[in-house]
Design an enzyme around this catalytic site. Structure first.
Site, PDB file in Angstrom:
ATOM      1  N   LYS A 265       0.939  -1.070   0.072  1.00 53.59           N
ATOM      2  CA  LYS A 265      -0.080  -0.250   0.097  1.00 53.59           C
ATOM      3  C   LYS A 265       0.828   1.202  -0.008  1.00 53.59           C
ATOM      4  O   LYS A 265       1.779   1.302   0.868  1.00 53.59           O
ATOM      5  CB  LYS A 265      -0.946   0.131   1.223  1.00 53.59           C
ATOM      6  CG  LYS A 265      -1.949  -1.176   1.191  1.00 53.59           C
ATOM      7  CD  LYS A 265      -3.068  -1.138   0.095  1.00 53.59           C
ATOM      8  CE  LYS A 265      -4.067  -1.915   0.401  1.00 53.59           C
ATOM      9  NZ  LYS A 265      -5.213  -1.877  -0.865  1.00 53.59           N
TER      10      LYS A 265
ATOM     11  N   LYS B 201     -13.499  -7.040  -7.910  1.00 51.96           N
ATOM     12  CA  LYS B 201     -13.880  -7.260  -6.454  1.00 51.96           C
ATOM     13  C   LYS B 201     -15.182  -7.466  -6.558  1.00 51.96           C
ATOM     14  O   LYS B 201     -15.700  -6.518  -6.966  1.00 51.96           O
ATOM     15  CB  LYS B 201     -13.240  -6.266  -5.565  1.00 51.96           C
ATOM     16  CG  LYS B 201     -11.830  -5.979  -5.389  1.00 51.96           C
ATOM     17  CD  LYS B 201     -11.659  -4.626  -4.565  1.00 51.96           C
ATOM     18  CE  LYS B 201     -10.135  -4.512  -4.449  1.00 51.96           C
ATOM     19  NZ  LYS B 201      -9.823  -3.204  -3.976  1.00 51.96           N
TER      20      LYS B 201
END
Length: 326
Positions: free
Chosen positions: A151, A247
């Site tokens: 991240k 997703k």
């Protein structure tokens, strides 16, 4: 046929804290949906997309209202009458599971997907100081994780990636910019990252600002995440991205996720299948879809303090099918 629908909200603690550029999470609230025909029961789970304003209570209420209005449920009705998001994902995947139970057929076969096999799944390294990320990467590599996902935040990213590479020099890396590179030279960033075994860059610019990638010649493939929600988005984003992260919560169910995958493949794009924080129940249908993907990021259950008893098995960086995964 009339179905009965029940929905509950569950809170699951995170192992430590899950930190990205938008903030830290110490728990995740999920929506569990069960649909019964009186004999068979389909079960699914969805995670509200908090950065789009969703929350578990509202999603549960939406499911309850929809089920009361549409007692004769099927996936087409759900797709046509519900907005994308976690609530639709929960109902859609519960209906897929119910059909699997009624027909005694694995989900992979029912959805026209390849037979399930173990997959290498990315393990997420939360946003932090470079030395902390380096230590976490070293620990992940020692536990057998060969694909790491970092991240990033748009500031100090090169230092973070270099630190992770030091900690796990043999690992393959995916970096998730989380829409933070709007004011950066994406091509220059990608060129510098390529030396650290980075093989995919997720969502470098903000959704809606994909034009900033026009003319960018990145040595590392660029992957759309927040810029792609449904199959209708593929034509718009294909000129700017090499891959798309699918997703189920974002797409609003396996039905639309399959449509995204097929549209992306037709456009020559590669696939990544990811997830929100979730238990193994939440990634069960995603694991079936991930059999088509070049990159898999289904470590949601690994980031929790505990998982469901019948969950997937994670071992040496791979995810192995759960008994009920189909």
């Amino acid at each position: 046929m009339t179905f009965s629908v029940s929905v509950t909200v569950e809170r699951w603690p995170v192992a430590g804290a899950f930190i990205i550029s938008r903030g830290a999470k110490t728990h995740v609230d999920i929506v569990r949906c069960e649909i019964s025909d009186g004999t068979h029961r389909g079960t699914a789970e969805a995670t509200p997309i908090y950065y789009e304003g969703e929350n578990a209570a509202d999603c549960a209420e939406e499911i309850t209202r929809f089920a009361a209005k549409h007692p004769h449920l099927d996936r087409a009705i759900v797709l046509q009458n519900m907005s994308r998001g976690a609530a639709r994902n929960a109902i859609d995947c519960a209906l897929w599971d119910l059909e699997c139970q009624r027909k005694n057929t694995p989900l992979s076969k029912l959805a026209g997907l390849p037979q399930l096999r173990p997959l290498v799944s990315a393990f997420t390294i939360s946003l932090g100081q470079p030395e902390i990320m380096e230590d976490h990467a070293r620990q992940a590599a020692a536990n057998g994780h060969e694909l790491l996902k970092l991240k990033l935040s748009g500031e100090g990213d090169l230092e973070r990636v270099a630190a992770v590479h030091r900690g796990a020099p043999e690992a393959r890396l995916i970096v998730d910019a989380n829409e933070s590179w709007n004011n950066l030279d994406v091509e220059a960033q990608a060129t510098q990252l390529a030396q650290y075994s980075v093989e995919l860059i997720e969502q470098p610019v903000s959704a809606g600002h994909d034009h900033l990638l026009s003319g960018v010649r990145s040595p590392v493939p660029l992957c759309a995440d927040e810029s792609c929600h449904t199959s209708a988005d593929i034509e718009r984003i294909a000129p700017f991205y090499d891959a798309v992260n699918i997703k189920l919560d974002k797409a609003g169910g396996l039905t639309e996720a399959l449509a995204i995958a097929h549209a992306a493949q037709a456009a020559g794009m590669k696939l990544m299948v990811g997830c929100m924080l979730s238990t193994s129940l939440g990634i069960r249908p995603a694991f079936a879809l991930a059999q088509l993907a070049q990159w898999v990021d289904l470590d949601g259950p690994l980031l929790l303090a505990r998982d469901r008893d019948d969950g997937f098995r994670f071992e040496s960086g791979k995810i192995f099918p759960a008994k009920a995964a189909g």
